[in-house]
Design an enzyme around this catalytic site. Structure first.
Site, PDB file in Angstrom:
ATOM      1  N   ASN A 167       0.830  -1.198   0.000  1.00  0.00           N
ATOM      2  CA  ASN A 167       0.000   0.000   0.000  1.00  0.00           C
ATOM      3  C   ASN A 167       0.867   1.250   0.000  1.00  0.00           C
ATOM      4  O   ASN A 167       1.934   1.285   0.594  1.00  0.00           O
ATOM      5  CB  ASN A 167      -0.990  -0.009   1.172  1.00  0.00           C
ATOM      6  CG  ASN A 167      -0.354  -0.101   2.539  1.00  0.00           C
ATOM      7  OD1 ASN A 167       0.621  -0.819   2.744  1.00  0.00           O
ATOM      8  ND2 ASN A 167      -0.927   0.612   3.496  1.00  0.00           N
TER       9      ASN A 167
ATOM     10  N   CYS B  66     -10.346  -2.895  -5.232  1.00  0.00           N
ATOM     11  CA  CYS B  66      -9.395  -3.982  -5.520  1.00  0.00           C
ATOM     12  C   CYS B  66     -10.124  -5.223  -6.034  1.00  0.00           C
ATOM     13  O   CYS B  66      -9.639  -5.895  -6.942  1.00  0.00           O
ATOM     14  CB  CYS B  66      -8.578  -4.318  -4.274  1.00  0.00           C
ATOM     15  SG  CYS B  66      -7.388  -3.034  -3.846  1.00  0.00           S
TER      16      CYS B  66
ATOM     17  N   GLU C  50      -2.994  -4.566  -3.233  1.00  0.00           N
ATOM     18  CA  GLU C  50      -3.502  -5.482  -4.249  1.00  0.00           C
ATOM     19  C   GLU C  50      -3.477  -4.834  -5.629  1.00  0.00           C
ATOM     20  O   GLU C  50      -3.053  -5.451  -6.611  1.00  0.00           O
ATOM     21  CB  GLU C  50      -4.940  -5.915  -3.912  1.00  0.00           C
ATOM     22  CG  GLU C  50      -5.065  -6.657  -2.605  1.00  0.00           C
ATOM     23  CD  GLU C  50      -5.382  -5.759  -1.405  1.00  0.00           C
ATOM     24  OE1 GLU C  50      -6.040  -6.247  -0.481  1.00  0.00           O
ATOM     25  OE2 GLU C  50      -4.987  -4.565  -1.401  1.00  0.00           O
TER      26      GLU C  50
ATOM     27  N   CYS D 232     -10.486  -4.254  -0.588  1.00  0.00           N
ATOM     28  CA  CYS D 232     -11.585  -3.293  -0.695  1.00  0.00           C
ATOM     29  C   CYS D 232     -12.357  -3.538  -1.991  1.00  0.00           C
ATOM     30  O   CYS D 232     -11.931  -4.315  -2.857  1.00  0.00           O
ATOM     31  CB  CYS D 232     -11.047  -1.860  -0.643  1.00  0.00           C
ATOM     32  SG  CYS D 232     -10.166  -1.349  -2.141  1.00  0.00           S
TER      33      CYS D 232
ATOM     34  N   CYS E 216      -3.936   0.815  -2.894  1.00  0.00           N
ATOM     35  CA  CYS E 216      -3.871  -0.421  -2.115  1.00  0.00           C
ATOM     36  C   CYS E 216      -2.809  -1.370  -2.666  1.00  0.00           C
ATOM     37  O   CYS E 216      -2.488  -1.349  -3.854  1.00  0.00           O
ATOM     38  CB  CYS E 216      -5.218  -1.124  -2.149  1.00  0.00           C
ATOM     39  SG  CYS E 216      -6.601  -0.168  -1.500  1.00  0.00           S
TER      40      CYS E 216
ATOM     41  N   GLU F  38       0.411   5.264   0.654  1.00  0.00           N
ATOM     42  CA  GLU F  38      -0.423   6.381   1.110  1.00  0.00           C
ATOM     43  C   GLU F  38       0.160   7.704   0.627  1.00  0.00           C
ATOM     44  O   GLU F  38       1.335   7.789   0.240  1.00  0.00           O
ATOM     45  CB  GLU F  38      -0.510   6.381   2.637  1.00  0.00           C
ATOM     46  CG  GLU F  38      -1.228   5.177   3.183  1.00  0.00           C
ATOM     47  CD  GLU F  38      -1.305   5.147   4.696  1.00  0.00           C
ATOM     48  OE1 GLU F  38      -1.976   4.246   5.213  1.00  0.00           O
ATOM     49  OE2 GLU F  38      -0.685   6.008   5.371  1.00  0.00           O
TER      50      GLU F  38
END
Length: 165
Positions: free
Chosen positions: A62, A115, A75, A112, A73, A64
């Protein structure tokens, strides 16, 4: 009125050691991917590892950003890397794990919705399901064979496909 019911299927392993050797190895690769996490705001690191048909491993973590929606993310980092560089080498499986120093994670984290939609798109593109291993380092591990158990109502609109000129 018609009543419909949707059932999902997944395997649950109480310990990492119950997984087969190949899945254990991919989980260890997902743990390695945690080191690339840039998560200074949440301090919640997520790592993903894809195993391709050739045996190649692709990593994602991930990322940010202070402009919060600008992050990505783990994934999707891994899946987009595959799509941009290795799309002719099908994805066999993906392992995802997480770590934070703030608390103990005692159950697998799930991807999520964004993803999951990307995962669904790439399953469709490669015409085969992607085995997904959600590995909790301090708890159980969940395994599914394909996106249907996560996202039974996928968004696909075949008419959106470009018409050849």
């Amino acid at each position: 009125m018609i009543n419909h019911e949707i059932k999902i299927a997944f395997e649950e392993y109480s310990t990492f050691h119950e997984l087969n050797d190949i899945d254990q190895a991919l989980c260890r690769e997902a743990v390695k991917a945690l080191s690339g996490s840039h998560s200074p705001y949440s301090n919640f690191c997520v790592g993903a590892a894809l195993r391709l048909q050739s045996g190649r491993i692709i990593y994602g973590s991930n990322q940010e950003n202070a402009a919060y929606p600008s992050g990505l993310c783990a994934e999707r980092v891994a899946l987009f890397t595959w799509g941009a560089n290795y799309a002719d080498d099908p994805i066999e499986s993906m392992a995802v794990t997480a770590y934070t120093a703030k608390f103990v994670i005692n159950k697998p984290i799930t991807p999520c919705g964004s993803c999951l939609q990307v995962l669904a798109e790439y399953e469709k593109k490669q015409k085969q399901p992607i085995r997904t291993i959600l590995y909790c380092q301090d708890g159980s591990t969940w395994v599914t064979n394909g996106i249907d158990s996560f996202l039974p109502f996928l968004f696909f609109e075949d008419r959106l496909v470009a018409v050849p000129a």
